[in-house]
Enzyme design. Structure first.
Site: not given
Lengths: 469, 99
Positions: A427, A253
């Protein structure tokens, strides 16, 4: 001046609010603990009083009612009792049952709330984690006041607040092979509300070894899955998935996202299945699986294979017993860790990486450079560093000309120095940036370097106001 | 042969995030029936756009993928040897671990 005054007064207010919240939560904990103590005392009194009564009296009492529900209980559970297919028999069984919920997160939250409300006799909660702000959108059992506190403390207090007559047992630890047999053996039914592959295999095997029905739910993104394992002759988790999936196929998640209601729906259905099994009503999902697709509003119930004769856990000749369980290395078996800590890749040599602080210094010095952000476009929309160029890792192969022209443009703008522009890659956490730099080196961009720890390190080491997600 | 193929649990990401595909699969010359084995290789060639190793391993699906033919586990219909018929619905679903 005015803003200063209002700034300091709002700070005072905030401090007061925080202080009161902390007091409130400690008072709630105290109430919850005292309530539990009171219930135990009441139980003791009940036991001793039954013993003291002359036998004729107790026979009289039980002959009036074929059950042990007090007037309060009859009133509290009256809507259950009014159901012809549930009634006093099913409610009595439920009140005598014990259910263990492994994980007080997105699935465990609604499951625990419904199980406590519906009058399960004893409810165990296992979790080692603490409540965080980014849990609250889906882990609805937890409130803001409990941020930073144990999820088990928080969930137990919420359950006791709803139904003080349920016995709540708190296990503020991770379920492991070392403690699982002892904990699970004390319950009739187990709910798997964990969030990772090794835990799912471990909980399954423990239930098989101890012969407990397992209500298994999972949810990621906009999809959920639900079934009942090791019950009524049906399969166990290993019958269905004898070989663990590759690590890259296990979405978390924290990486893929999850819509709050989706684990909510599955968690509610887990409570429902557990109640059905505990009170022996209806048909459980054993041998069937429910697949929930929130986006298209579709629920599909499919027939799955039966118990496998050759299953390593529950098969006819399976040697999987308690001693083997206690020695089994689930992290090695699934090649993935129990903890939901993100992966830390080490693909590049140190000289090909710079820290976020170092990058900040270079920006301040006006170093001509191009910063490529390789996160997916929807991540880039949340937040990004100024002047960064978004080229998602998956499209990098086709976008090399864009990087070349950005570098050239940077060199022209900075014609005074005469040196070539540098290329940095960033990132979210510093894994994909390494993959990108590795690829860029192969494609001739030999000076490309990645920013260690990505935007998370920028937020922790350079700009504390930079949002994290 | 008209078939409905569905991908879920993340497998749809391998075919451009499209979950439902209504497809027409032709029988190989000289073959009289279409089996799941034939369909898997057809899917790999025609629908999977990236990371085929996330869909298949050897000539079957990778571990952790459930295959359902008309809402029924393919283990019950003969796995790779399952014979498909006109208008069948085949679902490929990756098992989820999150919570």
């Amino acid at each position: 001046m005015v803003s200063n005054v209002s700034g300091s007064s709002s700070r005072i207010l905030q401090e007061e609010i925080d202080k009161l919240k902390a007091e409130k939560s400690s008072i709630e904990d105290r109430i919850s603990a005292l309530q539990a103590q009171l219930n135990e005392e009441k139980d003791k009194d009940k036991d001793s009083s039954t013993c003291c009564f002359p036998s004729s009296l107790s026979i009289n009492a039980s002959s009036c009612f074929q059950h042990a529900l007090s007037p309060d209980m009859i009133y509290r559970y009256s809507r259950h009792l009014l159901l012809p297919s549930f009634g006093i028999e099913a409610q009595s069984k439920l009140l005598k049952s014990s259910i263990l919920v492994v994980g007080a997160g997105g699935l465990g939250s609604p499951a625990l709330l419904y199980l406590a409300a519906s009058g399960v006799g004893r409810l165990g909660i296992v979790d080692h984690d603490v409540v965080e702000l980014n849990n609250l959108h889906r882990q609805i059992i937890h409130a803001e006041a409990y941020i930073g506190q144990s999820k088990v403390t928080s969930a137990a207090a919420a359950c006791r607040a709803i139904n003080s007559t349920v016995q709540i047992v708190e296990y503020k630890e991770a379920l492991r092979v070392s403690n699982a047999l002892e904990i699970v053996s004390k319950y009739d039914i187990v709910i798997d509300a964990t969030d990772n592959a090794p835990s799912r295999y471990m909980v399954n095997d423990c239930c098989v070894v101890l012969g407990k029905p397992l209500i298994s739910g999972a949810a990621v993104g906009l999809e959920g899955q639900l079934t009942v394992y090791n019950h009524d002759g049906g399969p166990c988790y290993r019958c269905l998935f004898p070989t663990p999936p590759p690590t890259s196929a296990c979405q978390r998640c924290s990486d893929s996202g999850v819509l709050g209601v989706v684990p909510g729906v599955i968690g509610c259905l887990q409570a429902l299945e557990a109640i059905k099994v505990a009170s022996s009503v209806g048909e459980s999902l054993s041998g069937r699986m429910l697949l929930f697709d929130a986006l298209s509003a579709r629920i599909r119930i499919v027939k799955i294979r039966g118990r496998s004769f050759h299953c390593e856990a529950c098969g006819e000749n399976a040697a999987f017993k308690q001693p083997m369980f206690q020695k089994f290395d689930y992290e090695k078996f699934t090649q993935s860790p129990f903890a939901s800590t993100p992966l830390k890749l080490n693909l590049l040599s140190e000289s090909d990486r710079i820290s976020s602080k170092d990058y900040k210094a270079r920006v301040t010095n006006g170093e001509p450079h191009v910063l490529v952000d390789v996160r997916p476009a929807h991540h880039f929309k949340i937040v990004a560093l100024p002047k960064s160029l978004n080229i998602p890792l998956s499209t990098l192969k086709d976008k090399l000309p864009a990087i070349s022209s950005a570098l050239k443009e940077e060199e022209v703008t900075d014609s005074s120095s005469g040196s070539s522009a540098s290329l940095y890659v960033i990132c979210r956490r510093g894994n994909d940036s390494q993959r990108a730099v590795h690829y860029l080196h192969q494609m001739g961009f030999t000076s490309a370097r990645d920013i260690l720890g990505g935007l998370e390190s920028w937020a922790s080491d350079v700009d504390p106001n930079f949002p994290t997600y | 042969m008209q078939l409905t193929l569905e991908f879920g649990g993340g497998l749809e990401l391998l075919c451009e995030s499209v979950k439902i595909h209504n497809v027409n699969v032709d029988l190989e010359a000289g073959e009289e029936k279409l089996t799941m084995k034939d369909l898997l290789s057809w899917v790999r060639t025609n629908l999977i756009k990236e990371r085929p190793e996330m869909f298949m391993k050897g000539d079957s699906v990778r571990p952790g993928v459930l295959v359902l033919v008309n809402d029924c586990d393919w283990e019950l219909s003969g796995q790779l040897d399952t014979t498909l018929e006109e208008k069948d619905v085949v679902v490929f679903i990756s098992t989820l671990h999150g919570g």
